[in-house]
Design a protein around this motif. Sequence first.
Motif, PDB file in Angstrom:
ATOM      1  N   GLY A  96      24.103  56.627  36.735  1.00 49.48           N
ATOM      2  CA  GLY A  96      23.746  55.209  37.510  1.00 49.48           C
ATOM      3  C   GLY A  96      24.340  53.780  37.677  1.00 49.48           C
ATOM      4  O   GLY A  96      24.228  52.778  38.576  1.00 49.48           O
TER       5      GLY A  96
ATOM      6  N   SER B 183      27.209  52.422  43.281  1.00 44.50           N
ATOM      7  CA  SER B 183      26.158  52.171  43.842  1.00 44.50           C
ATOM      8  C   SER B 183      24.715  51.317  43.702  1.00 44.50           C
ATOM      9  O   SER B 183      23.793  51.166  44.531  1.00 44.50           O
ATOM     10  CB  SER B 183      24.804  53.689  41.872  1.00 44.50           C
TER      11      SER B 183
ATOM     12  N   ASP C 287      23.098  51.598  46.853  1.00 43.96           N
ATOM     13  CA  ASP C 287      21.039  52.204  47.091  1.00 43.96           C
ATOM     14  C   ASP C 287      20.891  50.890  48.465  1.00 43.96           C
ATOM     15  O   ASP C 287      19.713  50.602  48.466  1.00 43.96           O
ATOM     16  CB  ASP C 287      21.025  52.006  45.337  1.00 43.96           C
ATOM     17  N   LYS C 288      21.758  49.821  48.362  1.00 39.51           N
ATOM     18  CA  LYS C 288      20.540  48.766  49.504  1.00 39.51           C
ATOM     19  C   LYS C 288      21.784  48.475  50.603  1.00 39.51           C
ATOM     20  O   LYS C 288      21.172  48.223  51.492  1.00 39.51           O
ATOM     21  CB  LYS C 288      21.268  47.462  48.611  1.00 39.51           C
TER      22      LYS C 288
ATOM     23  N   THR D 233      13.735  59.915  51.570  1.00 39.96           N
ATOM     24  CA  THR D 233      15.072  59.201  53.254  1.00 39.96           C
ATOM     25  C   THR D 233      14.282  59.199  54.317  1.00 39.96           C
ATOM     26  O   THR D 233      13.712  60.601  54.366  1.00 39.96           O
ATOM     27  CB  THR D 233      16.048  59.945  52.982  1.00 39.96           C
TER      28      THR D 233
ATOM     29  N   SER E 220      20.003  54.900  51.092  1.00 41.15           N
ATOM     30  CA  SER E 220      19.722  54.495  49.934  1.00 41.15           C
ATOM     31  C   SER E 220      20.194  55.740  48.856  1.00 41.15           C
ATOM     32  O   SER E 220      20.119  56.609  49.620  1.00 41.15           O
ATOM     33  CB  SER E 220      18.954  54.560  48.733  1.00 41.15           C
ATOM     34  N   ARG E 221      21.686  55.700  48.333  1.00 40.91           N
ATOM     35  CA  ARG E 221      22.592  57.155  47.254  1.00 40.91           C
ATOM     36  C   ARG E 221      21.255  57.707  46.582  1.00 40.91           C
ATOM     37  O   ARG E 221      21.426  58.555  45.949  1.00 40.91           O
ATOM     38  CB  ARG E 221      23.422  57.069  46.775  1.00 40.91           C
ATOM     39  N   ALA E 222      20.804  56.391  46.110  1.00 38.96           N
ATOM     40  CA  ALA E 222      19.663  56.712  44.840  1.00 38.96           C
ATOM     41  C   ALA E 222      18.168  58.086  45.149  1.00 38.96           C
ATOM     42  O   ALA E 222      18.296  58.878  45.135  1.00 38.96           O
ATOM     43  CB  ALA E 222      18.934  56.102  44.094  1.00 38.96           C
ATOM     44  N   ALA E 223      18.455  57.248  47.191  1.00 37.41           N
ATOM     45  CA  ALA E 223      17.317  57.685  47.861  1.00 37.41           C
ATOM     46  C   ALA E 223      17.106  59.443  47.484  1.00 37.41           C
ATOM     47  O   ALA E 223      16.707  60.498  47.590  1.00 37.41           O
ATOM     48  CB  ALA E 223      16.461  57.138  48.565  1.00 37.41           C
TER      49      ALA E 223
END
Length: 842
Positions: free
Chosen positions: A330, A335, A339-340, A395, A402-405
């Motif tokens: 990450g 990212s 993620d924002k 999500t 958000s890609r992390a989500a």
Amino acid sequence: MKNLLLIVLFLAARPIFSFAQTDTLPSLKLNFVEPAEYEIGGVKVKGAKFSDPNAIIAISGLRVGDKIKIPGIETEKAIKSLWKLKLFTDVQVSIYKIIGDIAFLEIKVQEMPRLTGHILRKIKKTQHDDINEIINNAVRKGTIVTTQVKETIKNEVKNYYVGKGFLDADVQVTEIVDTTRQNAVKLVIKADRKKKVKIHRITFFGNDHVKSRKLRKQMKDTKEQRRLFSASKFLKDEYKADKKNIIDYYNKIGYRDATILSDTVYRNDKGKLEVDIHIKEGSQYHFRNISWKGNSLYETERLQTILGIKKGDIYNSELLETRLRFSQDGRDISSLYLDKGYLAFRIDPVEVAVENDSIDLVLRIFEGPQFTVDRVVVNGNDRTHEHVIRRELRTKPGQKFSRAAIIRSQRELMALGYFNPENFGIQTPTNPQRGTVDIVYDLDEKPSDQLELSAGYQPGRQYGANYIRGGLIGTLGVKFSNFAIADIAKKSAWKPYPQGDGQVLSLRGQMQGSFRKSISASFTEPWLGGKRPTSLSIASSFSHFGLDYNNESYFRTLNNTISLGKRLKFPDDNFISSTALSFEVLNLLNARGYFQTPDGQNLATGRFNNFAIIQNFTRSTISYPLFPEQGSKFSLIVKATPPYSLFRKKDASTLEEKYKFTEYIKFRFNAEWYTSLGSKFVLKTGAKMGYLGAYSKKHGQSPFERFELGGGALDQQSFQITSREFITLRGYPSGVSTFGANSHGAAMFNKFTMELRYPLSLNPSSTIYLLSFLEAGNAWDSFRDYDPFNLKRSAGLGLRVFLPMFGTIGFDYGVGFDKPKNGEKFFQNYGEFNIIIGVEPE
């Protein structure tokens, strides 16, 4: 001479034009100098068994009513048109009747034979399935057998052998008449693969700054024969890819101008391959000045910290791309923005100056607008109810993208074990006008239930002062991993059982003759109430272990456990806390020698109660439990009873009274790490530790809940001593004095594991992998005897096969290096063979 020449040329032509002598044509004379003109009165076809006569007439171009000259160019064209189809071995056009100036024509064809099958000769039976598949994919039964068809089969079969390193393989394809059918043949395929052609040497020229050994290592599929544990064969496509790997490696270490000038592959005097590669390395470049443009959301200093590339660092285009686009940990610029919600974010590195060995970069950023999640769509959940899936998703509609989500949601869904990770898909269609994005999860359900059905023989063995009898063991168990207890009263839900709510129901029974039996059941609701990830588990078990044939000596246990688990938000949401209450009743009757107090006294008869609270803290970042490739898992477990001895006013008069309510405090710590080494290899490292403590020195340690080190999975499942915790150590038997503790269990243990795993199949219907392992461990009676450097070592090989209906089935063979010497046969005295059935042992 002119007339003779015309006759010779006409007769020499490949197509044949003939005239049938019939009663209607008693004296037909042809004038080849001045052909006569006729009107076609009819056309018929003779000899077409598989071909359509109307199609043959249409392709010939001979139409009723047309006027042609006989002999003439029209009939010649008709024959050539049919010949071009490559469907016939012979084509003739003849006149079978003439009425005045009207001629009736006959097209006579001899069709090429059709394929009815093939025969393999001089080919190993182990290769028949592969060769048959190749031939069936190349041609189908009923195909017209032509030279091209035979050549295609020959090339495909030869390529099969070349792909295995048999470059000199000789393949012959012939045909034989199939007497069972008309105009049919079978193909006979003979193959002499000859010897495998191996690569003798790979030689590099011009590599002044990189050792040849390092470059050979970059060639993943093109190996020299002398390399250990590596296949040596030459494949053109793989060789081409390996040359690219060499240039990629040079680019990675700063030689961005590196190129392969030429390469040669040839045979030496012994018939082996020699590979010569000439390289031009060029200069090694370094990063110099790096500037940023277009970043309004984040300060340059923060972006530069994440990039992690400083002035003077070796130019590495791969590292630059990883830090800009996507990094496994990450740590990348994309990212940070994705993620924002900045889904349209783009960053382009531009080289603005190249001077000597230095490169200046400008990183141009387009931040774009923020996107909001509009719809979250789930597809492919045929059995699992949608609310079970959605409660695992991070999500939600209305949130910023958000890609992390999304990555975390994927990990949580894979951890359920209900879906095929290879077919897992995520789509993110956007609506730029509205600034929204839909997230679509495409799932493929796989079987997740398990059936344990086994029978085996457990040999008798010495345990302490007693001998435990052997005998046949039968086990039957089922585990429903996606149960739905709310639908149990619905008849329509029994297909074959109510499922879809993510609950786990397990039932298991085991019997060894009439003197040993056990039964257990458990139920888990992972989302109690359906709103929060609070799990509820209930488990109960009963076991009877007879020590003689008359049941005059035995011990029996009844255990009931209830636990609550909750996902924590601190320190992060990878933590899970579980609290359980356990109540166990142990009945002993003449069980002398199985349980001892710390001072060596036997607990032979009595009723003993073990009431404990268990607190478990676990942190896991493993996404795919069947074959983890990265991530870690840690757990800390504390199990404690009330300190009964601290409230007693007088000492117990008997052992039964003293241990009627057993007391202890027990600690367990487990740690596992998974690291991907590339080329499919995964390294697992692990550590396990345990300690059994007491509240007071006067009361001493408990004779129950002690640790038993050694043995394998069957020792855990089929040789269980109640109130004892088994820890496997491959290469050593269980219950022996090898580990420094007595045979009645230890108060402390350490165990360290290192496994190198290689997957043969990651298909969820049959996950298979090989492993090699190194293990070390030991057990001690007390903390006073603890010596962390005094470990019993072992090494070995193993195999794991996961079948959805049966769980894990595996085999391990371990060699214990620190066993006491007993005879001269090393593997017989030092090796231990273990079988795993159902679940992976501790």
